[in-house]
Design a protein around this motif. Sequence first.
Motif, PDB file in Angstrom:
ATOM      1  N   GLN A 276       0.832  -1.202   0.000  1.00 39.46           N
ATOM      2  CA  GLN A 276       0.000   0.000   0.000  1.00 39.46           C
ATOM      3  C   GLN A 276       0.865   1.250   0.000  1.00 39.46           C
ATOM      4  O   GLN A 276       0.551   2.238  -0.683  1.00 39.46           O
ATOM      5  N   HIS A 277       1.951   1.234   0.761  1.00 41.82           N
ATOM      6  CA  HIS A 277       2.829   2.399   0.825  1.00 41.82           C
ATOM      7  C   HIS A 277       3.459   2.680  -0.536  1.00 41.82           C
ATOM      8  O   HIS A 277       3.554   3.842  -0.965  1.00 41.82           O
TER       9      HIS A 277
ATOM     10  N   GLN B 125       2.274   1.821  -3.501  1.00 41.55           N
ATOM     11  CA  GLN B 125       1.241   2.310  -4.402  1.00 41.55           C
ATOM     12  C   GLN B 125       0.903   3.763  -4.104  1.00 41.55           C
ATOM     13  O   GLN B 125       0.729   4.585  -5.017  1.00 41.55           O
ATOM     14  N   HIS B 126       0.814   4.091  -2.817  1.00 44.92           N
ATOM     15  CA  HIS B 126       0.536   5.472  -2.418  1.00 44.92           C
ATOM     16  C   HIS B 126       1.622   6.409  -2.926  1.00 44.92           C
ATOM     17  O   HIS B 126       1.342   7.477  -3.489  1.00 44.92           O
ATOM     18  N   ASP B 127       2.899   6.020  -2.737  1.00 39.59           N
ATOM     19  CA  ASP B 127       4.005   6.873  -3.156  1.00 39.59           C
ATOM     20  C   ASP B 127       4.021   7.052  -4.672  1.00 39.59           C
ATOM     21  O   ASP B 127       4.304   8.145  -5.172  1.00 39.59           O
TER      22      ASP B 127
ATOM     23  N   ARG C 137       1.423   6.891  -6.757  1.00 40.46           N
ATOM     24  CA  ARG C 137       0.314   7.756  -7.162  1.00 40.46           C
ATOM     25  C   ARG C 137       0.558   9.202  -6.742  1.00 40.46           C
ATOM     26  O   ARG C 137       0.201  10.142  -7.462  1.00 40.46           O
TER      27      ARG C 137
END
Length: 299
Positions: free
Chosen positions: A92-93, A95-97, A99
């Motif tokens: 998740q981290h 993917q967050h970074d 995006r």
Amino acid sequence: MSTFWSVTVTVVVLLNILACVWLLIWTSKKQPGEVAEGAEKDHVWDGDLRELNNPLPRWWLHTFILSIVFALGYLVAYPGLGNFPGLLGWSQHKQHDERLAEVQEQRQSFYAQFEGKSVTELAGDPAARSFGSELYSIQCAGCHGVNAQGAVGFPNLRDDVWIWGGDAQAIHTTIAKGRQAVMPQFYATLDQETVPALIEYVRNWDNADLRGERLALAQQTFQRNCMACHGPDGQGNPLMGAPNLRNGEWLYGGSEEAVRQSILFGRNGNMPAFGNALSALDIDLLAAYVLGLNEGGAE
């Protein structure tokens, strides 16, 4: 997570999948002619429908098997078994970074067209005003109104009346650093005879129906208590945020009762600072939009 919880989660997940496999195997056994538990052998509907424990249809069984295979493949590829990160390295981290980086790149590309322009220049740029209006809707409309026409205690941004100054630099400073205006209360220092005369004098100024001693009392009271901030002629002082008392514009209302309230109990006007909430360019764009409103250049 700790090793204990990682192992616990992994075991529980795999046991659940194994339980599903066992259930499929058990229910897939062919038991033709077996009567459902508690049912009578001659329990028949419509002549040929009998209650039996038949195995699942083959297509349904195969669908369940494919679901289990997919689940195992998913747990191998992605995190799901405790601390095992998955072969694809997804998180998740991460993917967050990714995006966030994409959004920041798009943001920088958009802002590039406004870089290096002054607030005055931005006020004449339709694209800058359009984006500034969006910033206004988010940050300012709650107090100054959707149409920027203000409310009681919140200035109208579409007229040419500015308490702290209406040029580009003054507006920029107001947004970035905020403003704190204080009208002191005179409840304890003015007597009952003085207050009505001062109210009439301030509300009407040149047209006050005051004569002789009453007019002199109002003027003396103004000079003693009000002149330091509002000036000897009542035209205000933008450096102190003291409004002009002669232009007919009243931030808190110009009725007799509203002026009485202001004089006796004071006012505290606070414009929050956005210097830490918005980027420097966002503040420039917002200031340009407000400046454009005053000049009739933005809608």
